[in-house]
Design a protein around this motif. Structure first.
Motif, PDB file in Angstrom:
ATOM      1  N   LEU A 138       5.171  -2.400  10.627  1.00 26.83           N
ATOM      2  CA  LEU A 138       5.959  -1.368  10.016  1.00 26.83           C
ATOM      3  C   LEU A 138       7.392  -1.913   9.633  1.00 26.83           C
ATOM      4  CD1 LEU A 138       6.456   1.383   8.765  1.00 26.83           C
ATOM      5  CD2 LEU A 138       6.810   2.230  11.095  1.00 26.83           C
ATOM      6  N   HIS A 139       7.682  -2.384  10.629  1.00 20.21           N
ATOM      7  CA  HIS A 139       9.245  -2.833  10.625  1.00 20.21           C
ATOM      8  C   HIS A 139       9.368  -3.865   9.593  1.00 20.21           C
ATOM      9  CE1 HIS A 139      11.592  -0.372  13.502  1.00 20.21           C
ATOM     10  NE2 HIS A 139      10.283  -0.300  14.499  1.00 20.21           N
ATOM     11  N   VAL A 140       8.472  -4.812   9.667  1.00 23.22           N
ATOM     12  CA  VAL A 140       8.446  -6.106   8.986  1.00 23.22           C
ATOM     13  C   VAL A 140       8.416  -5.447   7.155  1.00 23.22           C
ATOM     14  CG1 VAL A 140       7.228  -8.056   8.217  1.00 23.22           C
ATOM     15  CG2 VAL A 140       7.716  -7.780  10.457  1.00 23.22           C
ATOM     16  N   ARG A 141       7.376  -4.766   7.131  1.00 25.55           N
ATOM     17  CA  ARG A 141       7.259  -4.052   5.824  1.00 25.55           C
ATOM     18  C   ARG A 141       8.475  -3.544   5.217  1.00 25.55           C
ATOM     19  NH1 ARG A 141       2.535  -2.153   7.787  1.00 25.55           N
ATOM     20  NH2 ARG A 141       3.341  -0.250   7.774  1.00 25.55           N
ATOM     21  N   GLY A 194       0.812  -1.176   0.029  1.00 27.49           N
ATOM     22  CA  GLY A 194      -0.272   0.141   0.070  1.00 27.49           C
ATOM     23  C   GLY A 194       0.868   1.065  -0.001  1.00 27.49           C
ATOM     24  N   SER A 195       2.010   1.121   0.370  1.00 26.82           N
ATOM     25  CA  SER A 195       3.034   2.180   0.407  1.00 26.82           C
ATOM     26  C   SER A 195       4.364   1.858  -0.189  1.00 26.82           C
ATOM     27  CB  SER A 195       2.944   2.878   1.885  1.00 26.82           C
ATOM     28  OG  SER A 195       3.659   1.820   2.415  1.00 26.82           O
ATOM     29  N   ASP A 196       5.199   3.048  -0.365  1.00 22.08           N
ATOM     30  CA  ASP A 196       6.294   2.455  -1.085  1.00 22.08           C
ATOM     31  C   ASP A 196       7.580   2.637   0.360  1.00 22.08           C
ATOM     32  OD1 ASP A 196       6.966   5.371  -0.414  1.00 22.08           O
ATOM     33  OD2 ASP A 196       7.039   6.030  -2.524  1.00 22.08           O
ATOM     34  N   LEU A 197       8.878   2.387  -0.200  1.00 20.33           N
ATOM     35  CA  LEU A 197       9.856   2.157   0.729  1.00 20.33           C
ATOM     36  C   LEU A 197      10.110   3.546   1.459  1.00 20.33           C
ATOM     37  CD1 LEU A 197      12.185   0.587   1.967  1.00 20.33           C
ATOM     38  CD2 LEU A 197      13.963   1.245   0.275  1.00 20.33           C
ATOM     39  N   LYS A 198       9.922   4.705   0.797  1.00 22.20           N
ATOM     40  CA  LYS A 198      10.172   5.914   1.376  1.00 22.20           C
ATOM     41  C   LYS A 198       9.197   6.403   2.183  1.00 22.20           C
ATOM     42  CE  LYS A 198      11.211  10.863   0.512  1.00 22.20           C
ATOM     43  NZ  LYS A 198      11.109  11.202   1.954  1.00 22.20           N
ATOM     44  N   ALA A 199       8.026   6.046   2.093  1.00 21.57           N
ATOM     45  CA  ALA A 199       6.900   6.351   3.038  1.00 21.57           C
ATOM     46  C   ALA A 199       7.091   5.638   4.393  1.00 21.57           C
ATOM     47  CB  ALA A 199       5.511   5.982   2.573  1.00 21.57           C
ATOM     48  N   ASN A 203      11.167   7.421  10.854  1.00 18.45           N
ATOM     49  CA  ASN A 203      11.951   8.575  11.277  1.00 18.45           C
ATOM     50  C   ASN A 203      11.291   9.739  11.980  1.00 18.45           C
ATOM     51  OD1 ASN A 203      14.510   7.478  10.263  1.00 18.45           O
ATOM     52  ND2 ASN A 203      14.064   8.475   8.273  1.00 18.45           N
ATOM     53  N   ASN A 204       9.894   9.532  11.939  1.00 16.34           N
ATOM     54  CA  ASN A 204       8.909  10.621  12.628  1.00 16.34           C
ATOM     55  C   ASN A 204       8.621  10.020  13.861  1.00 16.34           C
ATOM     56  OD1 ASN A 204       6.737  12.033  13.491  1.00 16.34           O
ATOM     57  ND2 ASN A 204       5.872  12.361  11.236  1.00 16.34           N
ATOM     58  N   LYS A 205       9.285  10.367  14.903  1.00 20.68           N
ATOM     59  CA  LYS A 205       9.148   9.853  16.292  1.00 20.68           C
ATOM     60  C   LYS A 205       7.820   9.908  16.819  1.00 20.68           C
ATOM     61  CE  LYS A 205      11.179   9.820  20.873  1.00 20.68           C
ATOM     62  NZ  LYS A 205      12.246  10.217  21.609  1.00 20.68           N
ATOM     63  N   GLU A 206       7.197  11.043  16.491  1.00 21.68           N
ATOM     64  CA  GLU A 206       5.825  11.651  16.990  1.00 21.68           C
ATOM     65  C   GLU A 206       4.648  10.434  16.386  1.00 21.68           C
ATOM     66  OE1 GLU A 206       2.886  14.998  16.806  1.00 21.68           O
ATOM     67  OE2 GLU A 206       4.777  15.634  17.354  1.00 21.68           O
ATOM     68  N   ALA A 207       4.838  10.428  15.079  1.00 22.04           N
ATOM     69  CA  ALA A 207       4.023   9.694  14.227  1.00 22.04           C
ATOM     70  C   ALA A 207       4.105   8.030  14.652  1.00 22.04           C
ATOM     71  CB  ALA A 207       4.010   9.740  12.622  1.00 22.04           C
ATOM     72  N   TYR A 208       5.519   7.820  14.719  1.00 28.42           N
ATOM     73  CA  TYR A 208       5.667   6.334  15.189  1.00 28.42           C
ATOM     74  C   TYR A 208       5.185   5.916  16.670  1.00 28.42           C
ATOM     75  CZ  TYR A 208       8.559   2.090  16.098  1.00 28.42           C
ATOM     76  OH  TYR A 208       8.971   0.585  16.334  1.00 28.42           O
ATOM     77  N   GLU A 209       5.341   6.921  17.595  1.00 23.37           N
ATOM     78  CA  GLU A 209       4.834   6.476  18.659  1.00 23.37           C
ATOM     79  C   GLU A 209       3.032   6.324  18.872  1.00 23.37           C
ATOM     80  OE1 GLU A 209       6.877   9.433  21.556  1.00 23.37           O
ATOM     81  OE2 GLU A 209       8.715   8.183  21.260  1.00 23.37           O
ATOM     82  N   GLN A 230      10.211   4.568   5.658  1.00 20.51           N
ATOM     83  CA  GLN A 230      11.291   5.094   6.099  1.00 20.51           C
ATOM     84  C   GLN A 230      10.816   6.639   6.823  1.00 20.51           C
ATOM     85  OE1 GLN A 230      14.461   5.815   3.429  1.00 20.51           O
ATOM     86  NE2 GLN A 230      15.867   5.207   5.038  1.00 20.51           N
ATOM     87  N   ASP A 231       9.809   7.413   6.192  1.00 14.68           N
ATOM     88  CA  ASP A 231       9.570   8.704   6.807  1.00 14.68           C
ATOM     89  C   ASP A 231       8.813   8.444   7.994  1.00 14.68           C
ATOM     90  OD1 ASP A 231      10.961   9.890   4.581  1.00 14.68           O
ATOM     91  OD2 ASP A 231       8.711  10.260   3.598  1.00 14.68           O
ATOM     92  N   LEU A 232       7.886   7.276   8.079  1.00 10.37           N
ATOM     93  CA  LEU A 232       7.205   7.008   9.299  1.00 10.37           C
ATOM     94  C   LEU A 232       8.131   6.394  10.458  1.00 10.37           C
ATOM     95  CD1 LEU A 232       4.459   6.945  10.674  1.00 10.37           C
ATOM     96  CD2 LEU A 232       4.018   4.490   9.749  1.00 10.37           C
TER      97      LEU A 232
END
Length: 129
Positions: A111-114, A84-89, A95-101, A91-93
């Motif tokens: 996310l890590h598996v994908r 549903g998303s590409d590698l950059k998306a 790297n975005n600590k707030e969104a990741y948390e 990676q961005d997620l």
């Protein structure tokens, strides 16, 4: 040929389902005549010892004949498109600590598996290109 799951398993350095991938590429890259001859040999498993002793490292994949490389390359592209998303998306997620948390523990693990799967597929694309 591919087994019940219909997928090949790729690691960081080599194909983990090498026999299945090797046989599948061999058959799919044959001409109709070669396929008939191969089928009539009464032994899908009677490959030469030389072939049995080779592993499908990524280096070996990069040396495949052009039609097989193209087939594998196109298959990897189709697999990447199924996400549903590409590698950059991803990676961005990551790297975005707030969104990741904000993600649940299960979503973080997925996310890590994908991301890992996509990195392996991109690595394979680079080798086959």
């Amino acid at each position: 040929m591919v087994g019940e799951e219909g997928a090949f398993v790729l690691g960081w350095d080599e194909v983990l389902t090498e026999e299945e991938l090797s046989t599948t590429l061999k058959v799919l890259c044959m001409s109709e005549e070669e396929f008939k001859e191969y089928k009539e040999q009464d032994g899908w498993e009677d490959d030469s010892e030389e072939e049995e002793n080779t592993t499908l490292s990524y280096e070996a994949l990069s040396r495949l004949k052009t039609p097989c490389k193209k087939l594998l390359y196109d298959s990897v592209l189709l697999t990447l498109e199924s996400y549903g998303s590409d590698l950059k998306a991803e990676q961005d997620l990551l790297n975005n600590k707030e969104a990741y948390e904000k993600l649940s523990r299960r979503e973080q693990q997925a996310l890590h598996v994908r991301y890992g799967q996509k990195r392996i597929l991109h690595q394979l694309l680079e080798l086959l290109h």
